[in-house]
Design an enzyme around this catalytic site. Sequence first.
Site, PDB file in Angstrom:
ATOM      1  N   LYS A 194      37.845  34.709  35.506  1.00  0.00           N
ATOM      2  CA  LYS A 194      37.884  33.296  35.907  1.00  0.00           C
ATOM      3  C   LYS A 194      36.656  32.923  36.729  1.00  0.00           C
ATOM      4  O   LYS A 194      36.209  31.772  36.699  1.00  0.00           O
ATOM      5  CB  LYS A 194      39.173  32.982  36.662  1.00  0.00           C
ATOM      6  CG  LYS A 194      39.396  33.779  37.939  1.00  0.00           C
ATOM      7  CD  LYS A 194      38.945  33.058  39.188  1.00  0.00           C
ATOM      8  CE  LYS A 194      39.098  33.914  40.421  1.00  0.00           C
ATOM      9  NZ  LYS A 194      38.759  33.211  41.658  1.00  0.00           N
ATOM     10  N   THR A 251      39.876  27.581  40.293  1.00  0.00           N
ATOM     11  CA  THR A 251      38.503  28.031  40.524  1.00  0.00           C
ATOM     12  C   THR A 251      37.493  27.188  39.756  1.00  0.00           C
ATOM     13  O   THR A 251      36.372  26.966  40.227  1.00  0.00           O
ATOM     14  CB  THR A 251      38.361  29.516  40.127  1.00  0.00           C
ATOM     15  OG1 THR A 251      39.391  30.260  40.771  1.00  0.00           O
ATOM     16  CG2 THR A 251      37.024  30.083  40.560  1.00  0.00           C
TER      17      THR A 251
END
Length: 335
Positions: A194, A251
């Site tokens: 991620k 994120t």
Amino acid sequence: MAQPERIAVLGAGSWGTTFAKVLADAGNDVALWARRPQVAQEINETRRNGSYLPGIELPERLRATDDAAEAVHAAEFVVLAVPSQTLRENLAGWQPLLPAEATLVSLAKGVELSTLKRMSQVVGEVADVPMQQVAVVSGPNLAKEIAAGQPTATVVACPDEERAVALQKACFTPYFRPYTNTDMVGIEISGACKNVIALACGIAAGLGFGHNTMSSLITRGLAETTRLGVALGADPMTFAGLAGLGDLVATCSSPLSRNRTFGERLGRGETLAQAQEAAHGQVSEGVKSCSSIRQLADRHGVEMPITDVVHRVCHEGLEPGPATAELLGRERKAE
């Protein structure tokens, strides 16, 4: 296993300090190790860590020290809150100090550059403990929001379900809700990848692209992360959960994400060195992990086009504009 009374957190950065606060708010006595003596002194005297969490008051049950041996003495959980690429070196120094039966908890998200190992594998190897003694924490956990008491959820993963449940109890608060999982591979691959996808989203934002582009990158990024995880033996359902999609969205979307903001600087035309200088000398985890993740994917025959492009932008001089065009110009195929 009873709820622990003593927990050590090694690393007093923003996430380490925040997770120590969570543990103390959950009713534990927490020893937070800081590399710099002045940081430990500031925390103990003012209940603040101004360098990393300005304006946040830390609980009385959290005390700081610059002595690692003091921090880990008699701890039932030892939380490792250092960057992924420095974990091995730090842990090698701490290994002789660790209580024999302590659960070792990794907060780091990455794949080691030299070995292509996940963080739990590094911990097990360096600490010389069985994997059942190693746990990880991962989820949509932006430190500043959690430190401010904003509600979130996370995943605590451990092959030993009893240890996972004990860690879950140790960090459960009204604002921090942990779920247990035993799929360490899926949790860790999600956390590492991620950061790379967030860099790609930041680059796209820096180029001026909007929500359609971000959504496309997040969705296709989740697809390539899942492909890699499944190739390594992960449960595909893990990637739809908190440590997968949940962490990915947070994120990739938040200005509090260092990977997202670092990518934005690259997208606006800054060099890696300029972006690092603007980030007070810190390189985002994704800049380092994109290389090891790409190598891991190559080793297992997994196609990861976004990761490949991010690596080439960061390390091979590919310009962000042509990089985006390359992704959009890939061959047509079914989703």
